[in-house]
Each structure stands twice: as C-alpha cells, then as structure tokens.
Design a protein around this motif. Sequence first.
Motif, PDB file in Angstrom:
ATOM      1  N   GLU B 300       0.674  -1.538   0.081  1.00 60.65           N
ATOM      2  CA  GLU B 300      -0.233   0.468  -0.598  1.00 60.65           C
ATOM      3  C   GLU B 300       1.380   1.185   0.136  1.00 60.65           C
ATOM      4  OE1 GLU B 300      -3.461  -1.398   2.747  1.00 60.65           O
ATOM      5  OE2 GLU B 300      -3.539   0.945   2.738  1.00 60.65           O
ATOM      6  N   LEU B 301       1.824   1.041   1.270  1.00 63.09           N
ATOM      7  CA  LEU B 301       2.650   2.448   1.099  1.00 63.09           C
ATOM      8  C   LEU B 301       3.664   2.859  -0.074  1.00 63.09           C
ATOM      9  CD1 LEU B 301       4.127   4.782   2.399  1.00 63.09           C
ATOM     10  CD2 LEU B 301       6.192   2.595   3.177  1.00 63.09           C
ATOM     11  N   ASP B 302       3.759   1.303  -1.309  1.00 68.37           N
ATOM     12  CA  ASP B 302       4.917   1.155  -1.730  1.00 68.37           C
ATOM     13  C   ASP B 302       4.387   2.246  -3.621  1.00 68.37           C
ATOM     14  OD1 ASP B 302       6.638  -1.435  -1.919  1.00 68.37           O
ATOM     15  OD2 ASP B 302       7.218   0.607  -0.699  1.00 68.37           O
ATOM     16  N   SER B 303       2.717   1.598  -3.079  1.00 66.41           N
ATOM     17  CA  SER B 303       1.831   2.167  -4.550  1.00 66.41           C
ATOM     18  C   SER B 303       2.047   3.062  -3.925  1.00 66.41           C
ATOM     19  CB  SER B 303       0.551   1.566  -4.597  1.00 66.41           C
ATOM     20  OG  SER B 303      -0.140   1.684  -3.211  1.00 66.41           O
ATOM     21  N   LYS B 304       1.948   4.187  -2.764  1.00 71.04           N
ATOM     22  CA  LYS B 304       0.868   5.083  -2.684  1.00 71.04           C
ATOM     23  C   LYS B 304       2.705   6.424  -2.975  1.00 71.04           C
ATOM     24  CE  LYS B 304      -2.938   6.124  -1.591  1.00 71.04           C
ATOM     25  NZ  LYS B 304      -3.691   5.729  -0.534  1.00 71.04           N
ATOM     26  N   GLU B 320       1.729  13.512   3.253  1.00 70.63           N
ATOM     27  CA  GLU B 320       0.284  13.009   4.952  1.00 70.63           C
ATOM     28  C   GLU B 320       0.616  11.615   5.069  1.00 70.63           C
ATOM     29  OE1 GLU B 320      -1.403  16.266   6.421  1.00 70.63           O
ATOM     30  OE2 GLU B 320      -2.495  14.725   7.558  1.00 70.63           O
ATOM     31  N   GLU B 321      -0.125  11.524   3.763  1.00 65.29           N
ATOM     32  CA  GLU B 321      -0.327  10.173   4.231  1.00 65.29           C
ATOM     33  C   GLU B 321      -0.210   8.983   3.742  1.00 65.29           C
ATOM     34  OE1 GLU B 321      -4.390  10.189   0.785  1.00 65.29           O
ATOM     35  OE2 GLU B 321      -3.813   8.098   0.944  1.00 65.29           O
ATOM     36  N   ILE B 322       1.216   9.464   3.121  1.00 60.88           N
ATOM     37  CA  ILE B 322       2.398   8.546   2.496  1.00 60.88           C
ATOM     38  C   ILE B 322       3.391   8.211   4.683  1.00 60.88           C
ATOM     39  CG2 ILE B 322       5.072   8.299   2.112  1.00 60.88           C
ATOM     40  CD1 ILE B 322       3.976   9.667  -0.461  1.00 60.88           C
ATOM     41  N   GLY B 323       3.511   9.516   5.175  1.00 60.36           N
ATOM     42  CA  GLY B 323       4.149   9.775   6.757  1.00 60.36           C
ATOM     43  C   GLY B 323       3.021   8.775   7.025  1.00 60.36           C
ATOM     44  N   LYS B 328       2.810   3.583  10.136  1.00 59.31           N
ATOM     45  CA  LYS B 328       1.878   2.075  10.037  1.00 59.31           C
ATOM     46  C   LYS B 328       3.312   0.803   9.148  1.00 59.31           C
ATOM     47  CE  LYS B 328      -1.564   0.060   7.986  1.00 59.31           C
ATOM     48  NZ  LYS B 328      -2.784   0.148   6.583  1.00 59.31           N
ATOM     49  N   VAL B 329       4.089   1.057   8.348  1.00 56.23           N
ATOM     50  CA  VAL B 329       4.580  -0.046   7.997  1.00 56.23           C
ATOM     51  C   VAL B 329       5.360  -0.463   9.377  1.00 56.23           C
ATOM     52  CG1 VAL B 329       6.556  -0.671   6.054  1.00 56.23           C
ATOM     53  CG2 VAL B 329       4.756   0.037   5.408  1.00 56.23           C
TER      54      VAL B 329
END
Lengths: 402, 368
Positions: B300-304, B320-323, B328-329
Amino acid sequence: MEDCLAKKMEITVSEAEKRTGRNAMNMQETYTAYLIETRAIESQNEGQCSPVDSLWRRYSEFELLRNYLLVTYPHIVVPPLPEKRADFVWHKLSADNMDPDFVERRRIGLENFLLRVASHPVLCQDKVFYSFLTQEGGWKEMVNETGFQLKADSRLKALNATFRVKNPDKRFTELKHYGDELQSVISHLLRVRARVADRLYGVYKVHGNYGRVFSEWSAIEKEMGDGLQSAGHHMDVYAASIDDILEEEEHYADQLKEYLFYAEALRAVCRKHELMQYDLEMAAQDLTSKKQQCEELATGTVRTFSLKGMTSKLFGQESPEQREAKIKVLEEQIQEGEEQLKSKNLEGRDFVKSAWADIERFKEQKNHDLKEALISYAVMQISMCKKGIQVWTNAKECSSKM
Amino acid sequence: QDPSLAEANSFSPSMPISPSSMINQYKFEDESELKDLFITVDDPESHITAIETFITYRVVTKTSRGEFDSCEYEVRRRYQDFLWLKSKLEEAHPTLIIPPLPEKFVMKGMVERFSDEFIETRRKALHKFLNRIADHPTLTFNEDFKIFLTAQAWELSSHKKQGPGLLSRMGQTVRAVASSVRGGVKNRPEMFTEMNDYVEIFSHKINVLDKIAHRIYKEEREYFNEMKEYGPIHTLWSASEEDIADSLKGVASCIDKCCKATEKRMAGLSENLLPIIHEYVLYSEILMGVLKRRDQIQSELDSKVDALANKKADKDLFSEEIGKLEDKVECANNALKADWDRWKQNMQYDMRSAFTSVADNNLRYYEE
C-alpha cells in the motif's frame, strides 16, 4: 550317554555351497550342498590333533538318512530336520530357499540334527549313520540296499489302525494328545511371534524418518540446530538397532521350530504302537474265530453264522473225510496262530518298554531345552530394552539442549 | 503530538501513543512471574435446538487486574465465539502472530463430529488458545479478548454485531489476495525475506513431522494389537506342560506387562507430542498469513509512493498520507519482528519439552 558317538567324534556342518547339477529328470537344478567335517576326539594326553575328514551332502540325503532311521527304529523319537521351506516368515525375511540367511540357519539346523543323533544312546550306534558321516561315495546305494523302504508301514494302514484299535496303552493315547497340543500351540505361537516381529520392525524403522527431517530442519535453526541434529542421529541408531535384535530372535524361533517338528516324531511312535496293537488284536481275533470254527466242525453245532454253514445247509453236508481234513488244517493254523500271537505279544511289550524309555529321555531333553530357550528369549528382551534405554537417554539429552 | 498518529493507532485503543514506547511495548517480558490472568476451558455440554446441535465450553477466568471489575468470571462459549475472537484479534493486529484455533472439521480419519475424543481434543486446544493469548504481552490487553472472557451470552451477541461489517472484512481479504497475486513486494526488507524462506522450509518440515508422529502412533497401535494375543498363547501352552509350566506362565505375564507399557507409551505420544506438532502445523500457516499481511501493508505504501512520484500533484496531502503509511509499516514491521522472536523462543521451548517428554516416555517404557 556313556558310549555315544558325540563323545568320540567332533561333528560340524561347517559350510554351505550353491551347486548346479542335473536331477532325476535330467533337468538342470540349483541346490545347496553342505560340508560335514568330522574329527576323532583324541584324549588330551596324546596332544595330537587328528586330521579332519570331510564330505559334502545335500538336504535330500539328510532326508533319506532320517527316513531310514524312522523305519529302522520305530520305537525311538527320531530328531527332526530343519524345515525344508521357510515358514512363519515375517515380511522382511525372505521366504526364498536360496536366501543366504535361510541357508545359514539351515546349516546350523543340520549340524544340530547330526549332533542330536550322535548323542542318542541307540541311534549313534547305527552303521548307516556312521557311513553318512564318513563314506563319501556309494552311501545312497548302501542305504537303499538295506531294503528299509519295504519295512515302512503304509500311511493308510496306520490310519486304519488308529481308528480301529480297541485297547491301546493309555499312556500312548495321552502322549498322542500331548503331541497334537504341542504342535498346535507352538505353530500358533510362531505365527503370532512373526506378526509381532513385523510390527516391531515397523515401529523402529519409522523412527528413522525423524533422523532425516531433524537434519533438514536443523539447517534453518540457529539455536535449536545442534540439538536437533544430534537427536536425529540417535533416532537413526535406534531404527538400525532392530535388525540385529530380530535376527537373534530368529534363532529362538528355530529352537521352538525344532520342537514343533519333534511333536510329529512323537506322534509317529504312537502310531507305530497303535499299528502293532491293532495287528495284535486282529491276530487274536483271527485265532479266536479259527478256534471256534474248529469246535463247530468237531461238534457239528453251528454257533456263528458262516457262509460255509449256509451253503452246507443248502447243498448238503460234507463227508466226514472232508471235515477231518478241514479240522486238521485249522488245527495247524491255530498252532501257528498261537505262536504268532505269543511273539506279537512279546514284540508289543518290548516295543512299549523301549519306546517309553526313549520317551522319558525325550521329555527330559525337551524340558531342559525349552527352559533354556525361554531364558535366552528373556535375556534377549532385556538386552533390547537396555539398548532402548541407552538410545533414548541420549536422545533426551540432545532434546533438552535444543 | 500528532493527532493523525492517534488515528493510526485506532487498532487498539489501549496502546500508548508515542512511537518509541510503542516499540518498547513489544519487547519480550518475562510473564511467568507477572502472570495475573488464569483461564481454564472445560465442561463441554451439548445443546440441541430446532435448527442445530452444538457444544459449549465453560470458560473460567481468575484475575487480579484492575481493568477487570471482578476477580472471577465464568461464561459459556461455543466454537463460533472463538472464531469471532480470533478474527477480531487479526483485524486489530494484522502483523502479530495470533495463536491457532483447532480446526473446524477433521478431514482424515473417521472421527465423528461430536465424538468424545474429538470434543476433548478440541477443548484442550481451545484452552491452549486462550492461554497463549493471555500470555502475549500485547494481545492480553485487547478489549475484545476481555469481553470474550467476561460478557454474558446476550452481551457478547450484541457486541459482536458492532464493529466493521462483513463487507469491509471481505474488502480486506480481496486486497490481500490481490497483493499476493501481484507477486513479491519490491522493497521488502531483507529480514522479512529471510523470515519467508524460513517459514516455507519450517512449514514443510513440521508437516512431515506431523505425518511421522502419526505413523509411529499407528505402528505402535498395531504392535500392541498383536502383542495382546502373544501372552495368552504361552498360558495356553503351560496347560499342557508340567515341568516348564511355570516358566511359560512367567513369560506370559511378562508379555502382558509389556503390553501395558506399550499402552502407556502410546498415550504419552497422543497427549504430549501429537497435539504440539499439530499446533505448530497450524502456526506455520498463520505465519505465512502474517507475512503476507505485512507485505500487503507495505505495498500500500509503495503504491502511494509510486503514485506520488508520478503525479506530483497534491504533494502535501500525499506526503502526509505517506507519512502515516510509513509509520504504519514501521509499526507493523516492529510488531512482527518482536513477535517473531517471541514465537521462536516459545517454539523452541515447546519442541524441546515435547521431544524430551517423548524420550522420557520411551525410557519409562523400556524400564518397565
């Protein structure tokens, strides 16, 4: 056993060899020949080692020897031969007659047979037996020349006697039952033992699978690795140990088998007694009826039904001269009959006496041998458990270090 | 303190907020001295209704913890309830190793669904399940767990109806499948690849071990069956003999003793070794699931991140989302790592004691 052959001569069946040859129907066959070695036992003082004599014999010759002994000494419980074909096998053991383990066990059985005959007070003195051990060529012809086959009783005759005999010696009847029971119980025991051996083999061998998995597993573990690996090694040892254990047990099974076959020899002696007794009863019966016939002819009264009586009633009586002639013949026959009866009685009594003496000897031997066999079986089990304890103690140590 | 971080922690409300203390949370504690929660599962009872027949088990909890209103609880639960608990725990802690539940059905063997043997095996496994959760440093404080232990039947039913519905759970599953179809994750840290490799091999080996252990049990049983017949033959024989009758009777009684010892050995296997190996077979599947979920979170993180690199629009929002996702990761990873270490220690201990007790059993067998 003062003068038996076994004390004077060392006898061994030392080797077995595969041979090929042509049989009676000129077809090629493979068989095993056994090397019999004999050496006279010199007294210690002389300090000499006498030379070893040897000759080769095959199983069929042993059989011939035994058949000869059976016929020639019907009052003796003749030692049995090891089995012709592998019986009571559990699945890992080969049922093949050519299998080296089977041949080896048979070699031991044949040696045992010869030693038993050589230590028997009566049998060891037999000339044919001695030649079997010492005379290479022409032995077969010699045995056949004794004409023993002619003396053999027919199976049918023996069966007939068993059913019809009226007054056999009670002891022999009991002995026959014992022989039946012994045979049935030992063969049952051997069958179950074979199944138990099979299962035990399975339990041990599956543990061997642990060895491989533990080894593969230990490759990915850091702290557990060593413990796993060495525990696995002990499992392999455990699995391998069953082979020796079961081979030893086969020797125990062979000891039991010998007595299984001995039961048949016991029954043979009983059958001979029944045959003789039946013969005796028939002879006595014959004599009685002849005597009666004589009496009837002499007094003219017909007490028993006879074809002669009927025909004479129908076709008229015979002349006094004819009657006299008949009486004379009968009286001769009666005399013969009485002598025969006397000698048969004597024979019968002698047979019973000597047979019973050998049976007592056999009983003692059997009790002694079986007790020892049971003891050695128990010792085997204890040793198996000790091995088990050792392996699992080691395995436990390794496991606790995982 | 960043409120959005609090959102990321919505999985378990009782968790502290700062990242460092979160990491400390997962450190392995020596629970045996601090054990304050004792659970037993027993007394299976069968219930027959018009629609179905099912079994409930009594769950007794004794505790000295403050969060609990009382210090002793007794409730009845059925298998479905345990399933519910497990799925709630998985939801709340996707990268923690949740203990396995006994299977719903038994495929092989002719074990009838409600046979005594089956029920007893299941009861023991359920007992293990709850205790493993109680011993887990994080899971033990889970709210759903507490409700499971304490709520009356009607309370539990109404609580079950709250929370994310079936659809959202299905959504999660779909995403999980999708990500696994996509193949391995690109930026998976080395550590987790190692874990993956380990789990693959471990899973294979433990399955083989399971088969071996069952096979040994079967062979021992067959051996026992034959041995049962072996002793009596000697007794039968002794009846025809005089001199050796006593020896034969002696052998018969020894063989019977061996039979009893074999029975004990088999019982030892089935009580100690077989259940543990089976539990770890199930564990290996769980581990694979956990690793997949971790991968999924990471992807999920990677695709973002990829999307950001391509779009360049709404950079602030995205970052911010990525942060959040990165945190989360990281949480997920740390949770997994700590739990992994803990699991391995447990596994080691369990295996050690299982095999040692097998060895003990065998020793006892041979000594007898």
